[in-house]
Design a protein around this motif. Structure first.
Motif, PDB file in Angstrom:
ATOM      1  N   LEU A 212       0.567  -1.140   0.029  1.00 39.27           N
ATOM      2  CA  LEU A 212       0.003   0.020   0.185  1.00 39.27           C
ATOM      3  C   LEU A 212       1.153   0.849   0.140  1.00 39.27           C
ATOM      4  CD1 LEU A 212      -3.011  -0.807   2.587  1.00 39.27           C
ATOM      5  CD2 LEU A 212      -2.971  -0.858   0.118  1.00 39.27           C
ATOM      6  N   ASP A 213       0.574   2.475   0.084  1.00 38.23           N
ATOM      7  CA  ASP A 213       1.162   3.526  -0.028  1.00 38.23           C
ATOM      8  C   ASP A 213       1.612   3.308   1.525  1.00 38.23           C
ATOM      9  OD1 ASP A 213       1.463   6.974  -0.024  1.00 38.23           O
ATOM     10  OD2 ASP A 213      -0.476   7.260  -0.664  1.00 38.23           O
ATOM     11  N   ALA A 214       2.880   3.707   1.597  1.00 35.51           N
ATOM     12  CA  ALA A 214       4.102   4.038   2.389  1.00 35.51           C
ATOM     13  C   ALA A 214       3.729   5.016   3.896  1.00 35.51           C
ATOM     14  CB  ALA A 214       5.170   4.371   2.111  1.00 35.51           C
ATOM     15  N   ASP A 215       2.723   5.781   2.821  1.00 40.27           N
ATOM     16  CA  ASP A 215       2.017   7.027   4.155  1.00 40.27           C
ATOM     17  C   ASP A 215       0.691   6.657   4.788  1.00 40.27           C
ATOM     18  OD1 ASP A 215       2.133   9.286   5.432  1.00 40.27           O
ATOM     19  OD2 ASP A 215       0.577  10.160   4.708  1.00 40.27           O
ATOM     20  N   LEU A 216      -0.030   5.671   4.341  1.00 39.33           N
ATOM     21  CA  LEU A 216      -1.361   5.467   4.792  1.00 39.33           C
ATOM     22  C   LEU A 216      -0.977   3.957   5.690  1.00 39.33           C
ATOM     23  CD1 LEU A 216      -3.707   6.324   1.596  1.00 39.33           C
ATOM     24  CD2 LEU A 216      -3.232   7.605   4.044  1.00 39.33           C
ATOM     25  N   GLU A 217      -0.547   3.091   6.181  1.00 42.90           N
ATOM     26  CA  GLU A 217      -0.163   2.350   6.818  1.00 42.90           C
ATOM     27  C   GLU A 217      -1.596   1.945   7.649  1.00 42.90           C
ATOM     28  OE1 GLU A 217       4.757   2.022   7.416  1.00 42.90           O
ATOM     29  OE2 GLU A 217       3.333   3.647   8.508  1.00 42.90           O
ATOM     30  N   PRO A 218      -1.925   0.857   7.660  1.00 44.11           N
ATOM     31  CA  PRO A 218      -3.204  -0.063   8.114  1.00 44.11           C
ATOM     32  C   PRO A 218      -2.818  -0.091   9.509  1.00 44.11           C
ATOM     33  CG  PRO A 218      -2.625  -1.235   6.196  1.00 44.11           C
ATOM     34  CD  PRO A 218      -1.596  -0.476   6.740  1.00 44.11           C
ATOM     35  N   ILE A 219      -3.410   0.356  10.216  1.00 41.24           N
ATOM     36  CA  ILE A 219      -3.583   0.144  11.723  1.00 41.24           C
ATOM     37  C   ILE A 219      -4.659  -1.159  11.668  1.00 41.24           C
ATOM     38  CG2 ILE A 219      -4.616   1.097  14.236  1.00 41.24           C
ATOM     39  CD1 ILE A 219      -2.272   2.772  12.864  1.00 41.24           C
ATOM     40  N   VAL A 220      -4.178  -2.087  13.168  1.00 42.90           N
ATOM     41  CA  VAL A 220      -4.837  -3.192  13.411  1.00 42.90           C
ATOM     42  C   VAL A 220      -5.197  -3.519  14.907  1.00 42.90           C
ATOM     43  CG1 VAL A 220      -4.001  -4.684  11.278  1.00 42.90           C
ATOM     44  CG2 VAL A 220      -3.044  -5.032  13.413  1.00 42.90           C
ATOM     45  N   ARG A 221      -6.189  -3.943  15.832  1.00 47.40           N
ATOM     46  CA  ARG A 221      -6.177  -4.793  16.483  1.00 47.40           C
ATOM     47  C   ARG A 221      -4.860  -5.698  16.414  1.00 47.40           C
ATOM     48  NH1 ARG A 221     -11.358  -6.407  19.690  1.00 47.40           N
ATOM     49  NH2 ARG A 221     -11.260  -7.713  17.967  1.00 47.40           N
ATOM     50  N   ASN A 222      -4.153  -6.321  17.725  1.00 46.48           N
ATOM     51  CA  ASN A 222      -3.440  -6.771  18.289  1.00 46.48           C
ATOM     52  C   ASN A 222      -3.147  -7.046  19.858  1.00 46.48           C
ATOM     53  OD1 ASN A 222      -1.705  -9.473  18.389  1.00 46.48           O
ATOM     54  ND2 ASN A 222      -0.031  -8.005  17.242  1.00 46.48           N
ATOM     55  N   PRO A 223      -4.083  -7.187  20.600  1.00 47.88           N
ATOM     56  CA  PRO A 223      -4.365  -7.088  22.167  1.00 47.88           C
ATOM     57  C   PRO A 223      -3.101  -7.834  23.068  1.00 47.88           C
ATOM     58  CG  PRO A 223      -6.185  -7.744  21.154  1.00 47.88           C
ATOM     59  CD  PRO A 223      -5.353  -7.857  20.294  1.00 47.88           C
ATOM     60  N   GLY A 224      -2.260  -6.964  23.459  1.00 47.67           N
ATOM     61  CA  GLY A 224      -1.216  -7.220  24.259  1.00 47.67           C
ATOM     62  C   GLY A 224      -0.163  -6.827  23.399  1.00 47.67           C
ATOM     63  N   LYS A 225      -0.185  -7.017  22.689  1.00 49.70           N
ATOM     64  CA  LYS A 225       1.566  -6.885  21.441  1.00 49.70           C
ATOM     65  C   LYS A 225       1.475  -5.678  21.069  1.00 49.70           C
ATOM     66  CE  LYS A 225       0.891 -11.686  21.722  1.00 49.70           C
ATOM     67  NZ  LYS A 225       1.470 -13.270  21.265  1.00 49.70           N
ATOM     68  N   GLY A 226       0.246  -4.623  20.840  1.00 48.89           N
ATOM     69  CA  GLY A 226       0.651  -3.582  20.002  1.00 48.89           C
ATOM     70  C   GLY A 226       1.616  -2.193  20.640  1.00 48.89           C
ATOM     71  N   GLU A 227       1.504  -0.623  20.120  1.00 45.29           N
ATOM     72  CA  GLU A 227       2.209   0.031  21.146  1.00 45.29           C
ATOM     73  C   GLU A 227       1.342   1.411  20.787  1.00 45.29           C
ATOM     74  OE1 GLU A 227       3.742   3.107  17.129  1.00 45.29           O
ATOM     75  OE2 GLU A 227       2.180   1.069  16.068  1.00 45.29           O
ATOM     76  N   ALA A 228       2.000   1.799  21.938  1.00 37.97           N
ATOM     77  CA  ALA A 228       1.326   2.865  22.533  1.00 37.97           C
ATOM     78  C   ALA A 228       0.848   3.941  21.529  1.00 37.97           C
ATOM     79  CB  ALA A 228       2.218   3.427  23.930  1.00 37.97           C
ATOM     80  N   TRP A 229      -0.287   4.415  22.403  1.00 38.75           N
ATOM     81  CA  TRP A 229      -0.612   5.649  21.629  1.00 38.75           C
ATOM     82  C   TRP A 229      -0.813   6.688  22.269  1.00 38.75           C
ATOM     83  CZ3 TRP A 229      -1.142   5.227  16.200  1.00 38.75           C
ATOM     84  CH2 TRP A 229       0.452   4.104  15.203  1.00 38.75           C
ATOM     85  N   GLU A 230      -1.364   7.999  22.529  1.00 37.29           N
ATOM     86  CA  GLU A 230      -1.504   8.953  22.785  1.00 37.29           C
ATOM     87  C   GLU A 230      -2.664  10.083  22.114  1.00 37.29           C
ATOM     88  OE1 GLU A 230       0.986  11.235  24.436  1.00 37.29           O
ATOM     89  OE2 GLU A 230       1.638  11.826  22.188  1.00 37.29           O
ATOM     90  N   LEU A 231      -3.537  10.255  23.027  1.00 39.06           N
ATOM     91  CA  LEU A 231      -4.740  11.433  22.787  1.00 39.06           C
ATOM     92  C   LEU A 231      -3.711  13.153  22.552  1.00 39.06           C
ATOM     93  CD1 LEU A 231      -7.801   9.585  24.172  1.00 39.06           C
ATOM     94  CD2 LEU A 231      -6.789   9.380  22.015  1.00 39.06           C
ATOM     95  N   VAL A 232      -4.133  13.330  21.741  1.00 35.21           N
ATOM     96  CA  VAL A 232      -3.469  14.551  21.612  1.00 35.21           C
ATOM     97  C   VAL A 232      -4.525  15.973  20.741  1.00 35.21           C
ATOM     98  CG1 VAL A 232      -1.428  14.082  21.828  1.00 35.21           C
ATOM     99  CG2 VAL A 232      -2.248  14.876  19.730  1.00 35.21           C
TER     100      VAL A 232
END
Length: 232
Positions: A212-232
């Motif tokens: 896919l487009d390198a700037d449009l990378e899919p977000i997937v759910r991977n419980p307990g094995k993903g990365e941290a995201w913050e709300l801004v």
């Protein structure tokens, strides 16, 4: 820190006394503590009805008992050892202690947020309307609305980790798991996520990204094995 409520509601001496620096283990404990206080008042337990949260770092209170919240089994006893109250110097009498303003976003029910990677702060969630998917982008971002799934919680309530929440796009589309690859995208019905999922249940799918487009990378759910995201 905490300070007494408006002087007209208290004894004259209270504007100079009972000012606390409240130290929490982390911001989630701070939000959970205030939720426990407001829930106790909503249940009809009025002992701490004088506590008000006026901003992310500031509370007003009845100077007699705010420090007792973590000793009261009807309020926040479960947080004992995670919250500390330090009595500050009297106003005009001794040196006034100060704390820096922290650059945090308040997690308020019904507000809009950009969702940003903690490890790559230039990367945010973007709703790709043409594909009806949620992707990670370094050049585009979407302001998602996050609401508590429990409709009994009023707009403006502080969101805590144990809440189930709905994520919606600016057009009102619900975000959920859209296919058997656990990719995030448009959902026909509201799809609840645990608020704590932002701490490690979502990730960029590198395998799907290759085609896919390198700037449009899919977000997937991977419980307990993903990365941290913050709300801004």
């Amino acid at each position: 820190p905490a300070r007494p409520e408006k002087e007209r509601t208290l004894q004259p001496s209270h504007c100079q006394e009972a000012r606390y620096l409240i130290t929490f283990v982390n911001r989630d404990v701070a939000d959970t503590w205030y939720r426990a206080v407001t829930d106790s008042v909503a249940r009809g337990y009025s002992r701490f009805a004088g506590i008000r949260r006026t901003s992310l770092q500031w509370y007003t209170h009845d100077p007699r008992n705010i420090h007792e919240t973590v000793n009261d089994s009807q309020v926040a006893l479960a947080l004992r050892g995670k919250v500390f109250f330090t009595l500050l110097h009297d106003r005009d009498g001794r040196i006034l202690s100060t704390i820096p303003v922290l650059n945090y976003t308040d997690h308020i029910n019904g507000n809009g947020f950009y969702i940003r990677s903690v490890s790559q702060p230039d990367t945010c969630w973007f709703y790709n309307a043409s594909e009806r998917t949620v992707v990670a982008s370094r050049h585009r971002r979407t302001r998602f609305t996050i609401t508590i799934a429990d409709q009994a919680r009023a707009l403006g309530t502080i969101i805590i980790r144990s809440d189930d929440v709905y994520i919606t796009t600016p057009s009102g589309a619900s975000v959920g798991v859209s296919n058997n690859l656990d990719q995030l995208g448009r959902s026909a019905n509201p799809f609840p996520f645990r608020f704590s999922a932002f701490l490690g249940d979502f990730q960029i799918d590198e395998a799907l990204s290759e085609s896919l487009d390198a700037d449009l990378e899919p977000i997937v759910r991977n419980p307990g094995k993903g990365e941290a995201w913050e709300l801004v």
